[in-house]
Design a protein around this motif. Structure first.
Motif, PDB file in Angstrom:
ATOM      1  N   SER A   1      -6.475   1.831   6.211  1.00  0.00           N
ATOM      2  CA  SER A   1      -6.159   0.525   6.773  1.00  0.00           C
ATOM      3  C   SER A   1      -7.044   0.225   7.973  1.00  0.00           C
ATOM      4  O   SER A   1      -7.437  -0.926   8.193  1.00  0.00           O
ATOM      5  CB  SER A   1      -4.687   0.473   7.179  1.00  0.00           C
ATOM      6  OG  SER A   1      -4.346  -0.800   7.669  1.00  0.00           O
TER       7      SER A   1
ATOM      8  N   TYR B   1     -10.318   0.025  -2.775  1.00  0.00           N
ATOM      9  CA  TYR B   1      -9.251   0.267  -1.798  1.00  0.00           C
ATOM     10  C   TYR B   1      -8.115   1.079  -2.413  1.00  0.00           C
ATOM     11  O   TYR B   1      -7.477   1.883  -1.722  1.00  0.00           O
ATOM     12  CB  TYR B   1      -8.729  -1.052  -1.242  1.00  0.00           C
ATOM     13  CG  TYR B   1      -7.816  -0.852  -0.053  1.00  0.00           C
ATOM     14  CD1 TYR B   1      -8.308  -0.295   1.125  1.00  0.00           C
ATOM     15  CD2 TYR B   1      -6.467  -1.190  -0.118  1.00  0.00           C
ATOM     16  CE1 TYR B   1      -7.472  -0.093   2.215  1.00  0.00           C
ATOM     17  CE2 TYR B   1      -5.632  -0.996   0.972  1.00  0.00           C
ATOM     18  CZ  TYR B   1      -6.141  -0.446   2.128  1.00  0.00           C
ATOM     19  OH  TYR B   1      -5.316  -0.232   3.202  1.00  0.00           O
ATOM     20  N   ALA B   2      -7.868   0.903  -3.713  1.00  0.00           N
ATOM     21  CA  ALA B   2      -6.861   1.724  -4.382  1.00  0.00           C
ATOM     22  C   ALA B   2      -7.252   3.197  -4.322  1.00  0.00           C
ATOM     23  O   ALA B   2      -6.413   4.076  -4.078  1.00  0.00           O
ATOM     24  CB  ALA B   2      -6.696   1.278  -5.831  1.00  0.00           C
TER      25      ALA B   2
ATOM     26  N   ASP C   1       0.829  -1.208   0.000  1.00  0.00           N
ATOM     27  CA  ASP C   1       0.000   0.000   0.000  1.00  0.00           C
ATOM     28  C   ASP C   1       0.863   1.257   0.000  1.00  0.00           C
ATOM     29  O   ASP C   1       0.580   2.227  -0.709  1.00  0.00           O
ATOM     30  CB  ASP C   1      -0.923   0.012   1.220  1.00  0.00           C
ATOM     31  CG  ASP C   1      -1.996  -1.059   1.157  1.00  0.00           C
ATOM     32  OD1 ASP C   1      -2.239  -1.590   0.050  1.00  0.00           O
ATOM     33  OD2 ASP C   1      -2.591  -1.349   2.208  1.00  0.00           O
TER      34      ASP C   1
ATOM     35  N   ARG D   1      -9.970  -4.365  -4.831  1.00  0.00           N
ATOM     36  CA  ARG D   1      -8.802  -3.649  -5.319  1.00  0.00           C
ATOM     37  C   ARG D   1      -9.166  -2.264  -5.849  1.00  0.00           C
ATOM     38  O   ARG D   1      -8.448  -1.286  -5.619  1.00  0.00           O
ATOM     39  CB  ARG D   1      -8.123  -4.462  -6.425  1.00  0.00           C
ATOM     40  CG  ARG D   1      -7.462  -5.728  -5.937  1.00  0.00           C
ATOM     41  CD  ARG D   1      -6.230  -5.416  -5.125  1.00  0.00           C
ATOM     42  NE  ARG D   1      -5.459  -6.599  -4.817  1.00  0.00           N
ATOM     43  CZ  ARG D   1      -4.252  -6.570  -4.259  1.00  0.00           C
ATOM     44  NH1 ARG D   1      -3.700  -5.421  -3.916  1.00  0.00           N
ATOM     45  NH2 ARG D   1      -3.602  -7.689  -4.008  1.00  0.00           N
TER      46      ARG D   1
ATOM     47  N   LEU E   1      -3.209   6.733   4.718  1.00  0.00           N
ATOM     48  CA  LEU E   1      -2.975   5.290   4.731  1.00  0.00           C
ATOM     49  C   LEU E   1      -3.455   4.668   6.035  1.00  0.00           C
ATOM     50  O   LEU E   1      -4.044   3.583   6.034  1.00  0.00           O
ATOM     51  CB  LEU E   1      -1.483   5.009   4.528  1.00  0.00           C
ATOM     52  CG  LEU E   1      -1.044   3.539   4.544  1.00  0.00           C
ATOM     53  CD1 LEU E   1      -1.717   2.765   3.419  1.00  0.00           C
ATOM     54  CD2 LEU E   1       0.469   3.442   4.430  1.00  0.00           C
TER      55      LEU E   1
ATOM     56  N   ILE F   1      -6.595   4.438  -0.606  1.00  0.00           N
ATOM     57  CA  ILE F   1      -5.231   4.752  -0.193  1.00  0.00           C
ATOM     58  C   ILE F   1      -4.679   5.953  -0.955  1.00  0.00           C
ATOM     59  O   ILE F   1      -3.754   6.623  -0.487  1.00  0.00           O
ATOM     60  CB  ILE F   1      -4.286   3.542  -0.350  1.00  0.00           C
ATOM     61  CG1 ILE F   1      -4.167   3.105  -1.804  1.00  0.00           C
ATOM     62  CG2 ILE F   1      -4.730   2.406   0.535  1.00  0.00           C
ATOM     63  CD1 ILE F   1      -3.143   2.006  -2.029  1.00  0.00           C
TER      64      ILE F   1
ATOM     65  N   LYS G   1       0.803   4.038  -2.921  1.00  0.00           N
ATOM     66  CA  LYS G   1       0.452   5.412  -2.554  1.00  0.00           C
ATOM     67  C   LYS G   1       1.576   6.372  -2.950  1.00  0.00           C
ATOM     68  O   LYS G   1       1.324   7.477  -3.444  1.00  0.00           O
ATOM     69  CB  LYS G   1       0.178   5.511  -1.052  1.00  0.00           C
ATOM     70  CG  LYS G   1      -0.325   6.886  -0.594  1.00  0.00           C
ATOM     71  CD  LYS G   1      -0.661   6.867   0.877  1.00  0.00           C
ATOM     72  CE  LYS G   1      -1.180   8.223   1.350  1.00  0.00           C
ATOM     73  NZ  LYS G   1      -2.487   8.567   0.763  1.00  0.00           N
TER      74      LYS G   1
END
Length: 291
Positions: free
Chosen positions: A101, A88-89, A26, A85, A97, A92, A30
């Motif tokens: 998380s 969540y992409a 991650d 994916r 972050l 972040i 990022k």
């Protein structure tokens, strides 16, 4: 009974390793997104990871694409992977972050419920209380309804639901399907998710730094993916999955050290509650077996 505990312990260790690696992944994505669109970074990462797992499958004398990929379970896994994916992409890239998380830590709740409904696993009230306590810790970090809650965190919530569906489908995937073949499928749909994001963010010429971060994410992501697959196939889902909480600790450390994030006292306290609940789950299982 001791064999069950041993499987749970190995599954927990695989999960902790996977979570540390995913936190590093991650961080790398990022960091790459500071120079290139997040969709481009995810697509590049997906292609690179697919090549690695395809090479691993061929080296082991396996078919790159397992015949079961079109089965309902693996189609569900692929769709869940894309959702996880994709969202969540975005999380972040657009939110801290550490907070993204933190939201992801609700995944064990969904997976544990799914394990009871789908696999018929029995979960005692003490373990349910521990999981519920972990959820309270997540709420302590998020503080929904207050000014500190970021509406963009909905992306992390949607990503969390996608990852929960993926993990349950991984548990139900054919035993004959190797980790390399699961990796091929996972990174193929990751590429699809990246291409979807590219349609909104476009493409630019990558900088040397962004290429380095994507390469870093690829190496770490391959290790993480393999460890997660082993974790979900070892031990009981309701015992192993709470160790996903360890990802929060790694993300907090990386957020502070790399991105200069400053989590407040309530965030740190909530993190401690989450980790304590996960450790308690394994301890209860060990004492039950010894007793």
């Amino acid at each position: 009974m001791w064999s069950t505990y041993s499987d749970n312990l190995r599954g927990a260790l695989f999960m902790v390793f996977a979570m540390a690696a995913f936190a590093l992944e991650d961080m790398a994505l990022k960091a790459a997104a500071r120079d290139i669109p997040i969709g481009q970074a995810v697509a590049m990462f997906g292609v690179a990871g697919w090549v690695v797992f395809a090479a691993m499958a061929r080296a082991q004398g396996e078919r790159i694409f397992h015949p079961s990929l079109t089965s309902p379970v693996l189609v569900w896994r692929s769709l869940s992977e894309i959702a996880g994916r994709l969202f969540y992409a975005l999380a972040i890239a657009l939110t801290p972050l550490s907070s993204a998380s933190a939201i992801l830590q609700a995944t064990p709740l969904v997976v544990a419920l799914g394990a009871v409904v789908v696999f018929g696993e029995r979960v005692g009230w003490r373990r349910w209380m521990a999981i519920f306590t972990g959820f309270i810790g997540v709420l302590m970090i998020l503080r929904p309804g207050l000014d500190s809650f970021d509406p963009l965190s909905i992306f992390a919530v949607l990503g969390m639901l996608g990852f929960a569906g993926r993990d349950l489908a991984t548990r139900a995937s054919p035993v004959s399907m190797s980790s390399a073949q699961l990796g091929v499928a996972g990174f193929a749909v990751l590429t699809v998710a990246g291409l979807v994001l590219v349609g909104f963010g476009g493409v630019v010429i990558p900088t040397p730094a962004s290429l380095g971060y994507v390469a870093m994410a690829t190496v770490i992501g391959v290790l993480a993916y393999g460890a997660l697959t082993r974790a979900m196939r070892t031990g009981e889902v309701s015992v192993v999955t709470p160790f996903r909480y360890s990802r929060l600790l790694f993300a907090l450390i990386l957020g502070v050290v790399v991105f200069g994030e400053r989590p407040d006292g309530m965030t740190l306290l909530g993190s401690a509650v989450i980790v304590a609940s996960g450790v308690f789950l394994l301890q209860k299982k060990r004492h039950a077996i010894r007793g």
